[in-house]
Design a protein around this motif. Structure first.
Motif, short mmCIF file in Angstrom:
data_model
loop_
_atom_site.label_atom_id
_atom_site.label_comp_id
_atom_site.label_asym_id
_atom_site.label_seq_id
_atom_site.Cartn_x
_atom_site.Cartn_y
_atom_site.Cartn_z
N ARG A 210 0.82 -1.22 0.00
CA ARG A 210 0.00 0.00 0.00
C ARG A 210 0.86 1.27 0.00
O ARG A 210 0.33 2.37 0.15
N GLY A 211 2.16 1.13 -0.12
CA GLY A 211 3.02 2.30 -0.23
C GLY A 211 3.71 2.73 1.03
O GLY A 211 4.36 3.79 1.05
N TYR A 212 3.62 1.96 2.10
CA TYR A 212 4.34 2.30 3.32
C TYR A 212 5.83 2.03 3.12
O TYR A 212 6.22 1.06 2.46
N ARG A 213 6.66 2.91 3.70
CA ARG A 213 8.10 2.72 3.57
C ARG A 213 8.75 2.68 4.95
O ARG A 213 8.29 3.32 5.89
N LEU A 214 9.82 1.94 5.02
CA LEU A 214 10.55 1.77 6.28
C LEU A 214 11.37 3.02 6.56
O LEU A 214 12.16 3.46 5.73
N VAL A 215 11.19 3.59 7.78
CA VAL A 215 11.95 4.80 8.14
C VAL A 215 12.80 4.60 9.40
O VAL A 215 13.61 5.47 9.73
N GLY A 216 12.63 3.50 10.11
CA GLY A 216 13.42 3.31 11.32
C GLY A 216 13.01 2.08 12.10
O GLY A 216 12.12 1.32 11.68
N PHE A 217 13.68 1.90 13.24
CA PHE A 217 13.41 0.76 14.12
C PHE A 217 13.45 1.24 15.57
O PHE A 217 14.02 2.29 15.89
N GLU A 218 12.85 0.45 16.46
CA GLU A 218 13.04 0.60 17.89
C GLU A 218 13.08 -0.79 18.50
O GLU A 218 12.46 -1.72 17.98
N ASN A 219 13.84 -0.93 19.57
CA ASN A 219 14.03 -2.23 20.20
C ASN A 219 13.23 -2.35 21.49
O ASN A 219 13.12 -1.38 22.25
N VAL A 220 12.69 -3.54 21.71
CA VAL A 220 11.98 -3.85 22.95
C VAL A 220 12.82 -4.86 23.73
O VAL A 220 13.14 -5.93 23.21
N LEU A 221 13.19 -4.49 24.94
CA LEU A 221 14.00 -5.35 25.80
C LEU A 221 13.20 -5.74 27.02
O LEU A 221 12.31 -5.01 27.46
N GLY A 222 13.52 -6.91 27.58
CA GLY A 222 12.79 -7.38 28.75
C GLY A 222 13.70 -8.09 29.73
O GLY A 222 14.78 -8.58 29.39
N ARG A 223 13.22 -8.15 30.97
CA ARG A 223 13.96 -8.83 32.03
C ARG A 223 12.97 -9.49 32.97
O ARG A 223 12.00 -8.86 33.41
N PRO A 224 13.16 -10.78 33.29
CA PRO A 224 12.28 -11.41 34.27
C PRO A 224 12.55 -10.84 35.65
O PRO A 224 13.67 -10.44 35.97
N LEU A 225 11.52 -10.81 36.49
CA LEU A 225 11.65 -10.23 37.82
C LEU A 225 11.56 -11.28 38.92
O LEU A 225 12.14 -11.10 39.99
N GLY A 226 10.82 -12.33 38.71
CA GLY A 226 10.67 -13.33 39.75
C GLY A 226 11.98 -14.03 40.07
O GLY A 226 12.66 -14.56 39.19
N GLY A 227 12.38 -14.00 41.34
CA GLY A 227 13.57 -14.71 41.77
C GLY A 227 14.88 -14.01 41.46
O GLY A 227 15.96 -14.53 41.73
N LEU B 125 7.66 -9.47 34.84
CA LEU B 125 8.40 -9.03 33.67
C LEU B 125 8.52 -7.50 33.67
O LEU B 125 7.56 -6.79 33.98
N ALA B 126 9.70 -7.01 33.32
CA ALA B 126 9.91 -5.58 33.07
C ALA B 126 10.32 -5.40 31.63
O ALA B 126 11.12 -6.19 31.10
N VAL B 127 9.78 -4.39 30.96
CA VAL B 127 10.12 -4.14 29.57
C VAL B 127 10.47 -2.67 29.38
O VAL B 127 9.98 -1.79 30.10
N VAL B 128 11.32 -2.41 28.40
CA VAL B 128 11.72 -1.04 28.07
C VAL B 128 11.94 -0.97 26.56
O VAL B 128 12.38 -1.94 25.94
N THR B 129 11.62 0.17 25.98
CA THR B 129 11.81 0.40 24.55
C THR B 129 12.93 1.41 24.37
O THR B 129 12.96 2.44 25.04
N THR B 130 13.88 1.11 23.47
CA THR B 130 15.03 1.98 23.26
C THR B 130 15.30 2.16 21.77
O THR B 130 14.85 1.38 20.94
N GLN B 131 16.08 3.19 21.46
CA GLN B 131 16.63 3.32 20.12
C GLN B 131 17.74 2.28 19.94
O GLN B 131 18.49 1.98 20.89
N PRO B 132 17.89 1.72 18.75
CA PRO B 132 18.95 0.72 18.53
C PRO B 132 20.34 1.28 18.79
O PRO B 132 20.66 2.41 18.41
N ALA B 133 21.14 0.50 19.49
CA ALA B 133 22.55 0.80 19.78
C ALA B 133 22.73 2.04 20.64
O ALA B 133 23.82 2.62 20.69
#
Length: 282
Positions: free
Chosen positions: A111-128, A250-258
């Motif tokens: 439909r004409g969408y173009r890729l302009v970037g990325f973002e990363n989703v990171l996670g860490r378990p919390l139990g224990g 679970l804890a999650v955070v979104t960051t810019q790549p690198a």
């Protein structure tokens, strides 16, 4: 536990769980913005398990999020959403997890969408997982309504001057628009706020939203004069401890790549779970 010894694995079910939390977060903030703005230019439209939102010009809330885990949107549904964005004079931005149904990405690019970037989703378990100590010399406290304005100024001030490491965001948000979006998200989504001080001076701020056992670390910012002094580590350690006390698994955070934020998170046990592609149709 060190993250490289037992990294968190993200299957499609976990990806969907995180994307649902993100979808609800964006929708809640957008609905708050629309109540503040009034009028009928904006919208929040549920779309194939995700959401399409438009608030005010330039807002980071203007996006389509959460697609690809509850079927493929119909062409007529996308037509309707695209018309609403076009009527507002805005492009359509889709944030699409790479774990989503591949057919969604194929449909969007056709439909004409173009890729302009990325973002990363990171996670860490919390139990224990043992809690981490807050670095010495830094005081972190819960921010209440009496200093809400100062907290917003601190967070927005830090975001306005991002760290130069890694890929830059694909767009710049005007400071006044960003401030209003932060206020809307905080008011609507039950965000917990934290302020870090160094030698009695406010140095940084951060937020956290708890939903369905997930602690969403909704952004942390350090004022430029206090960077590289452990402020981010202190804010992170405090929020993880509170999340564990509240029963989150679970804890999650979104960051810019690198970015520095990604590096800090991975040093403290977070694993890269998946990437969101940012696709735009002008």
């Amino acid at each position: 536990m060190k993250s490289h010894e037992n990294p968190l694995f993200c299957d499609i079910a976990l990806g969907e769980r995180i994307e649902r939390a993100e979808t609800d977060f964006i929708a809640a903030g957008s609905e708050a913005a629309l109540r503040r703005l009034g009028g009928d230019d904006g919208f929040v439209i549920r779309l194939a398990g995700g959401v399409a939102c438009r608030t005010e010009a330039g807002s980071p809330l203007n996006k389509v999020a959460g697609l690809g885990f509850a079927g493929v949107p119909g062409a007529d549904e996308l037509d309707a959403v695209e018309r609403r964005f076009a009527d507002a004079g805005a492009p359509v931005q889709v944030e699409l997890a790479h774990l989503a149904d591949p057919e969604v990405g194929a449909m969007l690019t056709a439909r004409g969408y173009r890729l302009v970037g990325f973002e990363n989703v990171l996670g860490r378990p919390l139990g224990g997982v043992p809690s981490e100590a807050v670095p010495s010399g830094i005081d972190v406290r819960h921010s209440d309504d009496t200093d809400f304005g100062q907290w917003v100024d601190t967070v927005v001030g830090g975001f306005a001057r991002p760290d130069a490491q890694g890929l830059a965001p694909h767009e710049e948000v005007p400071r006044d628009v960003l401030e209003r979006a932060v206020r809307d998200l905080t008011a609507a989504a039950g965000m917990r706020r934290y302020t870090a001080s160094v030698d009695g001076a406010v140095a940084g701020g951060a937020g956290m939203r708890i939903t369905r056992g997930i602690a969403q670390l909704t952004g942390a910012a350090t004022l430029p004069a206090y960077r590289r002094r452990g402020v981010q580590s202190a804010l992170l350690a405090t929020r993880l401890a509170v999340a564990a006390e509240q029963g989150c698994d679970l804890a999650v955070v979104t960051t810019q790549p690198a970015s520095q934020s990604q590096q800090n998170a991975q040093r403290r046990g977070f694993s890269l779970l998946y990437t969101r592609a940012i696709l735009v149709r002008p």
